[in-house]
Design an enzyme around this catalytic site. Structure first.
Site, PDB file in Angstrom:
ATOM      1  N   TRP A   1       0.811  -1.218   0.000  1.00 60.59           N
ATOM      2  CA  TRP A   1       0.000   0.000   0.000  1.00 60.59           C
ATOM      3  C   TRP A   1       0.846   1.272   0.000  1.00 60.59           C
ATOM      4  O   TRP A   1       0.308   2.349   0.151  1.00 60.59           O
ATOM      5  CB  TRP A   1      -0.917   0.003   1.232  1.00 60.59           C
TER       6      TRP A   1
ATOM      7  N   ASP B   1     -13.340 -12.112   4.245  1.00 56.63           N
ATOM      8  CA  ASP B   1     -12.412 -11.085   3.768  1.00 56.63           C
ATOM      9  C   ASP B   1     -11.013 -11.671   3.670  1.00 56.63           C
ATOM     10  O   ASP B   1     -10.496 -12.223   4.635  1.00 56.63           O
ATOM     11  CB  ASP B   1     -12.420  -9.897   4.732  1.00 56.63           C
TER      12      ASP B   1
ATOM     13  N   ASN C   1     -20.630  -0.068  11.061  1.00 55.36           N
ATOM     14  CA  ASN C   1     -21.585   0.628  11.929  1.00 55.36           C
ATOM     15  C   ASN C   1     -20.985   1.151  13.227  1.00 55.36           C
ATOM     16  O   ASN C   1     -21.705   1.394  14.191  1.00 55.36           O
ATOM     17  CB  ASN C   1     -22.765  -0.289  12.262  1.00 55.36           C
TER      18      ASN C   1
ATOM     19  N   GLU D   1     -29.846   4.389   9.529  1.00 55.75           N
ATOM     20  CA  GLU D   1     -29.075   5.213  10.452  1.00 55.75           C
ATOM     21  C   GLU D   1     -29.999   6.078  11.312  1.00 55.75           C
ATOM     22  O   GLU D   1     -30.918   6.723  10.813  1.00 55.75           O
ATOM     23  CB  GLU D   1     -28.117   6.120   9.682  1.00 55.75           C
TER      24      GLU D   1
ATOM     25  N   TYR E   1      -6.111   4.827   0.158  1.00 53.55           N
ATOM     26  CA  TYR E   1      -7.551   4.561   0.206  1.00 53.55           C
ATOM     27  C   TYR E   1      -7.949   3.809   1.466  1.00 53.55           C
ATOM     28  O   TYR E   1      -9.106   3.765   1.856  1.00 53.55           O
ATOM     29  CB  TYR E   1      -8.008   3.792  -1.045  1.00 53.55           C
TER      30      TYR E   1
END
Length: 788
Positions: A334, A452, A492, A541, A615
């Site tokens: 990165w 992931d 969240n 939300e 990012y």
């Protein structure tokens, strides 16, 4: 003529095959040997005793330990026992003629035949039999003679892994039965043609997936026989989303076509205000990709017996797609320095990456970032039969201390304290959702699960993540496995600001509740449109349900006692981006809105700081700082214009062109703290791809790729990357330099190999400009239809 059993060894030597008999010589006495000139060396007394005591352990030179030697008397009575001058011959060949042997196996693996069509595996570019568990497949077996079910027995044997065991489901004995029953390994004869029999074979929906070695065993009155394993008859077993007893069963055919069969998709990036999209070649059916996926499982060194559980398999593979811990597929980077490999923005698909990894015997491919990890992971899951989709979360929190909050630490002057701000908010983060039942969780938590492959934090000591139930995440039930606290924080968590006091401690000064988990996106089923799935991850939300979920989750976090209580506010602060936002190479302009909801005047000191960001939310460089005093009358709204010239950021931008504006201030009259962060990117131009001429299988065609440099500077060492499934394999074109605001075009010739609607993908990469890509739809006609 009667046969004579030559006494090469005692008849008791047949004890290895007690069922072998010679009924046609039962009444023939063995002839006694007479000494002769051609006799072999005589045995001594000890050898004779040993041979009679244990014939199977003692052998004379030239004995065969498997078969008897059978000599048929000469038909010509004038010929003596040695009339032809040759020694008595044969052994194994004659006995094999008595056994029921396998001459050939036809697995019916041609693309037009029953197996691949019924198992939805006809798209795999492979010469192997590829089947899905929980349903039947068929095969032809040619035997040495016609099969007699009254006297003959037959079974299949399937082995997988290094140490196959029946008890662990990695060595399977498939018996022959009259009628098949669901849920078990069985086979039955459905057709017989002379020496050929056609079997229908059933597998259970819990079978271990992977590569199986096949052999056939038979037994008859003359003994048992096992065929030799032929690698060409290896069988690949996959998960089965079409089987309602498989844990990965998906009842929607449209979703199965999208999440299992579709080999081209969309991946989203940018910010929630400027959502960019790129087309990605998953290529799960491409030549050799299935072999790579099984290689990944084997390289993980996990027991094959666990490969029947999709929960276990996705955890293994999420670790194996990244390189830490286990030298998996991709090495992440990165920092913008990709000189030793390929920049993450160059990749347009998974096939080239997986093939390179396999070709180099498991050496990690350089380099990947989150969308590359996710794209490859989606490919692997779809290839193995697990429904999967690639998902992008905008304003994605990275919680490093399991607090389930995103913490920002400021000094006395409201400046960020870099070394304390381990938590971050990525402009976007890409992961994979997979579909499965979750019998390991309470009822109701099956369906979409987040997994992931990007190595962010370890899970049980390994860089993997998930599967986390979206239902559990949505309700804040972070105590349910796997890794649901981390995923909850991503979508969240509240952002809490802490300010350092004069005694060195920190006090909570502000919290933002609607700051992470926006515009969660995936490709829509059956179209190239973006589908917003935020509602699957969180309640609306600010709703009562959403607040309950947050409070529930944070009560299990490491800072449960510090969870902020609501505070009154009469001044609000918002940042807006007009239109699609600034383009790369141009000045950037934002709008800041301050509103005073009270009946009294408010005076605010507002600090602004602009930083170039990776990012992932990691800070690279601060390019502008400013301070302003703002006066707001009662019930008034002020709009401020914030501008940044191109020259301020041109030498600092990396990869995504990501920038973050941090605003902080205090209302003098009430000491209310105002803090917010706003991420945006500079839009890059698209590549324009124009096909020239008709696209026909087997005939050369041409495309033209056009591009205009948007920057007032030269792009150096530009590389174009082009690929398309069924059109051409990945190809790199070293173009050279492109001048300031210069327009260029590149022509490419290729020969399409597959008919139907295809997508041609292209990307451009240079040190000065990245994330430039384009896609073109090409409908390829079949050569036969054109000729006719």
């Amino acid at each position: 003529m009667p046969a004579v059993i030559s006494p090469v060894r005692d008849r008791s030597d047949v004890g290895r095959f007690p069922t072998v008999t010679f009924p046609f010589v039962e009444d023939v006495e063995e002839e006694k040997e007479e000494p002769g000139a051609n006799d072999v060396k005589k045995e001594n007394a000890c050898q004779q005793w040993w041979r009679k005591a244990c014939a199977c352990c003692y052998k004379q030179p030239g004995d065969d330990d498997v078969t008897e030697t059978v000599v048929t008397e000469a038909e010509d009575p004038d010929k003596g026992e040695e009339g032809n001058g040759e020694k008595p011959t044969t052994g194994e060949g004659n006995l094999n003629e008595l056994l029921l042997t396998v001459k050939s196996i036809d697995l019916m693996k041609r693309k037009t035949e029953h197996n691949l069509q019924e198992h939805h595996t006809d798209l795999y570019q492979s010469d192997k039999l590829i089947i899905r568990r929980g349903q039947t497949f068929q095969m032809w077996i040619t035997l040495s003679r016609p099969f007699d079910p009254l006297t003959d027995k037959l079974h299949l044997e399937l082995k997988t892994g290094l140490l196959p065991e029946v008890s662990k489901g990695t060595r399977v004995i498939v018996p022959l039965v009259e009628d098949l029953e669901d849920g078990r390994w069985e086979a039955t004869v459905v057709k017989q043609e002379d020496r050929r029999i056609k079997l229908s074979v059933n597998s259970p929906p819990t079978a271990v997936i992977g590569r199986y070695q096949l052999t056939v065993g038979t037994s008859c009155a003359n003994g048992p026989y096992t065929s030799t394993r032929d690698p060409a008859n290896d069988i690949y077993m996959l998960f089965n989303p079409w089987c309602d007893d498989d844990l990965v069963y998906m009842d929607s055919e449209a979703e199965r076509q999208e999440c299992v069969i579709n080999d081209v998709g969309r991946i989203y990036y940018g910010t929630e205000h400027q959502i960019g999209e790129r087309t990605w070649d998953y290529g799960q059916f491409s030549d050799g990709i299935l072999a790579v996926c099984v290689f990944l499982l084997e390289k993980s060194r996990t027991p094959n017996s666990g490969w029947g559980d999709p929960v276990n398999v996705v955890r293994i593979l999420s670790a194996m797609v990244n390189s830490p811990d286990d030298l998996g597929v991709l090495e992440g980077r990165w920092d913008g320095n990709y000189s030793l490999g390929t920049a993450p923005t160059v990749w347009s698909g998974s096939v080239e990456i997986l093939q390179e990894y396999y070709k180099n015997n498991g050496t990690p491919v350089k380099y990947g970032q989150c969308w590359v990890f996710a794209g490859v992971f989606t490919t692997v899951l779809r290839c193995l039969g697990i429904p999967a989709r690639t998902v992008t979360n905008f304003s994605s929190a990275h919680d490093t201390d399991v607090s389930l909050t995103t913490d920002v630490y400021l000094d006395e002057n409201f400046e960020p304290i870099t070394h304390l701000n381990a938590d971050s908010t990525w402009n976007f983060h890409v992961w994979t959702d997979c579909w499965m039942a979750r019998p390991d969780l309470p009822h109701g938590y099956g369906g979409w699960q987040t997994v992931d492959a990007t190595p962010q934090e370890t899970s049980q000591g390994t860089y993997c993540c998930g599967p986390a139930s979206l239902t559990a995440v949505r309700n804040g039930q972070v105590y349910l496995k796997h890794d649901s606290p981390f995923v909850f924080a991503e979508v969240n968590s509240d952002k809490i600001y802490w300010q350092k006091t004069t005694d060195g401690t920190f006090r909570q000064i502000y919290s933002e509740k609607n700051i992470v988990g926006h515009a969660i996106s995936t490709k829509a089923v059956g179209s190239d449109e973006r589908l917003d799935i935020t509602h699957l991850y969180k309640h609306p939300e600010g709703s009562e349900e959403e607040r309950i979920a947050v409070e529930t989750a944070c009560s299990y976090g490491s800072k449960a006692a510090a969870f902020p209580s609501p505070t009154a506010e009469d001044v609000t602060l918002e940042v807006f981006l007009e239109g699609e936002g600034p383009k790369m190479g141009e000045d950037a302009e934002l709008t800041i809105k301050l509103r005073n909801n009270s009946s009294e005047q408010r005076n605010i000191t507002l600090h602004s700081q602009l930083a170039v960001m990776y990012y992932t939310g990691v800070h690279k460089a601060t390019v502008k700082r400013d301070k302003a005093d703002v006066e707001i009358l009662p019930n008034e709204e002020n709009e401020l214009t914030w501008a940044m010239e191109y020259k301020m950021y041109k030498d600092q931008l990396i990869d995504q062109g990501a920038l973050m504006l941090t605003l902080s201030g205090r209302v003098r009259e009430t000491q209310q703290v105002l803090v917010t962060q706003f991420s945006f990117r500079l839009r890059t131009p698209d590549l324009i791809i124009k096909p020239i001429g008709k696209a026909v299988v087997g005939k050369e065609m041409k495309v033209e790729i056009s591009f205009t440099n948007p920057l007032p500077r030269v792009l150096k060492e530009v590389i174009f990357h082009i690929e398309g499934l069924g059109l051409l394999p990945a190809r790199k074109i070293e173009f050279g330099n492109i001048g300031s605001q210069e327009s260029v075009s590149v022509a490419q010739h290729f020969v399409p190999s597959l008919p139907g609607p295809r997508k041609l993908l292209a990307s451009l990469d240079s040190k000065q400009l990245t994330q430039v890509h384009g896609v073109c739809d090409i409908n390829v006609e079949d050569k036969s239809s054109v000729d006719s």
